[in-house]
Scaffold this motif. Structure first.
Motif, PDB file in Angstrom:
ATOM      1  N   ASN A   1       7.314  13.969  -5.322  1.00  0.00           N
ATOM      2  CA  ASN A   1       6.737  12.787  -5.951  1.00  0.00           C
ATOM      3  C   ASN A   1       5.532  12.210  -5.221  1.00  0.00           C
ATOM      4  OD1 ASN A   1       6.950  10.860  -8.152  1.00  0.00           O
ATOM      5  ND2 ASN A   1       7.528   9.348  -6.597  1.00  0.00           N
ATOM      6  N   THR A   2       5.392  12.468  -3.933  1.00  0.00           N
ATOM      7  CA  THR A   2       4.303  11.862  -3.160  1.00  0.00           C
ATOM      8  C   THR A   2       3.125  12.806  -2.947  1.00  0.00           C
ATOM      9  OG1 THR A   2       5.438  12.539  -1.135  1.00  0.00           O
ATOM     10  CG2 THR A   2       5.854  10.302  -1.923  1.00  0.00           C
ATOM     11  N   ASP A   3       3.124  13.950  -3.620  1.00  0.00           N
ATOM     12  CA  ASP A   3       2.115  14.975  -3.335  1.00  0.00           C
ATOM     13  C   ASP A   3       0.844  14.812  -4.164  1.00  0.00           C
ATOM     14  OD1 ASP A   3       3.805  16.094  -1.555  1.00  0.00           O
ATOM     15  OD2 ASP A   3       4.315  17.853  -2.757  1.00  0.00           O
ATOM     16  N   SER A   4      -0.254  15.226  -3.568  1.00  0.00           N
ATOM     17  CA  SER A   4      -1.517  15.371  -4.302  1.00  0.00           C
ATOM     18  C   SER A   4      -1.814  16.863  -4.393  1.00  0.00           C
ATOM     19  CB  SER A   4      -2.660  14.651  -3.581  1.00  0.00           C
ATOM     20  OG  SER A   4      -2.887  15.229  -2.307  1.00  0.00           O
ATOM     21  N   LEU A   5      -2.387  17.251  -5.520  1.00  0.00           N
ATOM     22  CA  LEU A   5      -2.641  18.667  -5.766  1.00  0.00           C
ATOM     23  C   LEU A   5      -3.946  18.790  -6.539  1.00  0.00           C
ATOM     24  CD1 LEU A   5      -0.798  21.456  -5.634  1.00  0.00           C
ATOM     25  CD2 LEU A   5      -0.802  21.143  -8.088  1.00  0.00           C
ATOM     26  N   LYS A   6      -4.842  19.630  -6.042  1.00  0.00           N
ATOM     27  CA  LYS A   6      -6.108  19.863  -6.740  1.00  0.00           C
ATOM     28  C   LYS A   6      -6.257  21.336  -7.031  1.00  0.00           C
ATOM     29  CE  LYS A   6      -8.545  15.906  -4.696  1.00  0.00           C
ATOM     30  NZ  LYS A   6      -9.712  15.475  -3.887  1.00  0.00           N
TER      31      LYS A   6
ATOM     32  N   LYS B   1      -0.538  11.981 -13.168  1.00  0.00           N
ATOM     33  CA  LYS B   1      -0.173  11.116 -12.056  1.00  0.00           C
ATOM     34  C   LYS B   1       0.937  10.166 -12.483  1.00  0.00           C
ATOM     35  CE  LYS B   1      -3.969   7.835 -12.977  1.00  0.00           C
ATOM     36  NZ  LYS B   1      -5.147   7.175 -12.393  1.00  0.00           N
ATOM     37  N   GLY B   2       1.679   9.671 -11.502  1.00  0.00           N
ATOM     38  CA  GLY B   2       2.792   8.772 -11.763  1.00  0.00           C
ATOM     39  C   GLY B   2       3.746   8.781 -10.592  1.00  0.00           C
ATOM     40  N   ASN B   3       4.967   8.328 -10.822  1.00  0.00           N
ATOM     41  CA  ASN B   3       5.953   8.289  -9.728  1.00  0.00           C
ATOM     42  C   ASN B   3       7.357   8.619 -10.233  1.00  0.00           C
ATOM     43  OD1 ASN B   3       6.450   6.032 -11.220  1.00  0.00           O
ATOM     44  ND2 ASN B   3       6.405   4.586  -9.517  1.00  0.00           N
TER      45      ASN B   3
ATOM     46  N   SER C   1       0.832  -1.212   0.000  1.00  0.00           N
ATOM     47  CA  SER C   1       0.000   0.000   0.000  1.00  0.00           C
ATOM     48  C   SER C   1       0.856   1.245   0.000  1.00  0.00           C
ATOM     49  CB  SER C   1      -0.929   0.008   1.218  1.00  0.00           C
ATOM     50  OG  SER C   1      -1.803  -1.101   1.185  1.00  0.00           O
ATOM     51  N   SER C   2       1.930   1.227   0.784  1.00  0.00           N
ATOM     52  CA  SER C   2       2.782   2.410   0.850  1.00  0.00           C
ATOM     53  C   SER C   2       3.469   2.658  -0.476  1.00  0.00           C
ATOM     54  CB  SER C   2       3.827   2.255   1.956  1.00  0.00           C
ATOM     55  OG  SER C   2       4.701   1.177   1.668  1.00  0.00           O
ATOM     56  N   VAL C   3       3.859   1.570  -1.194  1.00  0.00           N
ATOM     57  CA  VAL C   3       4.474   1.720  -2.507  1.00  0.00           C
ATOM     58  C   VAL C   3       3.479   2.281  -3.499  1.00  0.00           C
ATOM     59  CG1 VAL C   3       5.478   0.479  -4.458  1.00  0.00           C
ATOM     60  CG2 VAL C   3       6.188  -0.084  -2.120  1.00  0.00           C
ATOM     61  N   CYS C   4       2.247   1.776  -3.444  1.00  0.00           N
ATOM     62  CA  CYS C   4       1.212   2.245  -4.370  1.00  0.00           C
ATOM     63  C   CYS C   4       0.900   3.721  -4.156  1.00  0.00           C
ATOM     64  CB  CYS C   4      -0.065   1.418  -4.195  1.00  0.00           C
ATOM     65  SG  CYS C   4       0.117  -0.304  -4.717  1.00  0.00           S
ATOM     66  N   LYS C   5       1.004   4.146  -2.910  1.00  0.00           N
ATOM     67  CA  LYS C   5       0.675   5.541  -2.630  1.00  0.00           C
ATOM     68  C   LYS C   5       1.819   6.491  -2.949  1.00  0.00           C
ATOM     69  CE  LYS C   5      -2.751   4.582   0.994  1.00  0.00           C
ATOM     70  NZ  LYS C   5      -3.073   4.723   2.417  1.00  0.00           N
ATOM     71  N   ALA C   6       3.030   5.916  -3.192  1.00  0.00           N
ATOM     72  CA  ALA C   6       4.206   6.756  -3.436  1.00  0.00           C
ATOM     73  C   ALA C   6       4.188   7.294  -4.861  1.00  0.00           C
ATOM     74  CB  ALA C   6       5.479   5.961  -3.167  1.00  0.00           C
ATOM     75  N   GLN C   7       3.190   8.072  -5.172  1.00  0.00           N
ATOM     76  CA  GLN C   7       3.112   8.697  -6.485  1.00  0.00           C
ATOM     77  C   GLN C   7       2.384  10.025  -6.376  1.00  0.00           C
ATOM     78  OE1 GLN C   7       0.893   6.275  -9.189  1.00  0.00           O
ATOM     79  NE2 GLN C   7      -0.995   6.363  -8.019  1.00  0.00           N
ATOM     80  N   TYR C   8       2.611  10.865  -7.354  1.00  0.00           N
ATOM     81  CA  TYR C   8       1.988  12.183  -7.339  1.00  0.00           C
ATOM     82  C   TYR C   8       0.668  12.154  -8.098  1.00  0.00           C
ATOM     83  CZ  TYR C   8       3.560  12.747 -12.177  1.00  0.00           C
ATOM     84  OH  TYR C   8       3.755  12.590 -13.520  1.00  0.00           O
TER      85      TYR C   8
END
Length: 352
Positions: free
Chosen positions: A113-118, A69-71, A13-20
């Motif tokens: 790389n781990t950020d979300s932005l709206k 999105k990606g990493n 789960s932590s790997v999957c979430k490691a993306q922007y």
């Protein structure tokens, strides 16, 4: 066994979430659906649109929604830009090359790389005016731009030389102090770029401030501590050394004999003269080209741009959603209006 499975699940789960994930909305009725993501590695190129900075492109859906999105991004904060424009593909190649795309809207932000932005619509459905992010540094540039808008209002209140001088002194320190209060060296670089711009009225204040203020050395330390491997840090150090060298030279710490001065003055005058004649030649040629294009209709001008890129009639038809026969008709009209006989004649006419 259950604990092991749980640990594996959490690791995955932590790997999957490691993306922007950078998403938002544009107005599809106002902007082209193409949206671009760029990384800004040269802080002197924060303003404008440069093709070498673009790292991703996506197309908004019918509602205007888009997402990147990606990493593949850096794991440390860097400066990014999202922009939209109304340029055609041909115009983008020209405008993005020199950094100027007047018919565009852009947003600068800080992310990793781990950020979300709206980017929701705001201020009467204007785009790129608001940021929602899990990175508290993301909106630093918007805060600075808001302060600069206040500054422009202060300048415009009284359009006198006295008012401008007073505001120059006040806002130079105000911007500098505000950047330091944000506790983000990249935001300080955004302000430093503005204050040290040689074309700005504030540049003379920067030169004087550089002589006696240790702020600039402190900013260098903050950059080295926070972003030791970023291109911004090396660029800032080089600029700071160059500016101080020029200050020292101006103060007479580096002596030049009279002959050297005359030689450099002569060389400078020679370069300026060549630039002047080159500019005059370019101006005459540009005027001739505009005069030729004015003879054509809007559609014919678009077809002409494709002809000059050596595209076939079929390629042009597909790009402009026209039939091949319509393209041929436009081509013949272009030949007739420009008084040429072939594509080679046309290219020769515009490449003189």
């Amino acid at each position: 066994m259950r604990i092991k499975i749980l640990l594996v699940f959490l690791a995955i789960s932590s790997v999957c979430k490691a993306q922007y994930s950078f998403s938002g909305y544009t107005n599809p009725e106002e902007w082209d659906r193409s949206v671009y993501l760029s990384i800004v590695e040269d802080y002197r190129k924060m303003s404008g649109v440069y093709s070498e900075q673009i790292i991703a492109k996506t197309v908004a859906d019918s509602t205007g929604y888009f997402e990147f999105k990606g990493n593949i991004l850096d794991n440390e904060n860097r400066i990014y830009r999202i922009h939209v424009d109304r340029c055609s593909d041909i115009q983008q190649e020209i405008n993005h090359f020199n950094g100027h795309c007047s018919d565009s809207e852009a947003l600068l932000f800080i992310a990793k790389n781990t950020d979300s932005l709206k980017l929701p619509f705001s201020f009467e459905d204007q785009v790129f005016c608001q940021i929602e992010s899990n990175n508290p540094k993301a909106s630093a540039f918007i805060k600075i731009d808001s302060l600069k808008n206040d500054m422009r209002f202060a300048y415009g209140e009284f359009r006198s030389e006295a008012n401008r001088k007073l505001n120059n002194k006040k806002w130079f320190k105000t911007l500098q102090n505000f950047g330091e209060s944000l506790d983000e060296p990249l935001a300080e670089l955004y302000i430093y770029t503005y204050l040290s711009d040689r074309s700005s009225d504030l540049h003379s204040y920067y030169v004087e401030d550089l002589k006696r203020n240790n702020y600039y050395d402190n900013l260098k330390l903050r950059l080295q501590n926070t972003y030791p491997n970023a291109t911004y840090t090396k660029q800032y150090i080089n600029e700071l050394e160059a500016d101080r060298y020029m200050l020292a030279a101006a103060n007479g710490k580096y002596a030049y004999n009279n002959w050297s001065f005359l030689l450099y003055a002569f060389l400078g005058l020679s370069v300026l003269t060549n630039i002047y004649f080159f500019y005059q030649s370019w101006k005459r040629n540009s005027s001739k080209i505009e005069e030729l294009k004015s003879k054509l209709s809007k559609q014919e001008q678009v077809v002409l741009e494709h002809l000059l890129l050596d595209k076939t009639n079929k390629d042009i038809a597909e790009a402009l959603f026209l039939s091949v026969s319509t393209v041929k008709t436009h081509t013949n009209n272009i030949y007739k209006k420009l008084n040429v006989q072939s594509r080679d004649d046309t290219k020769s006419l515009f490449n003189k």
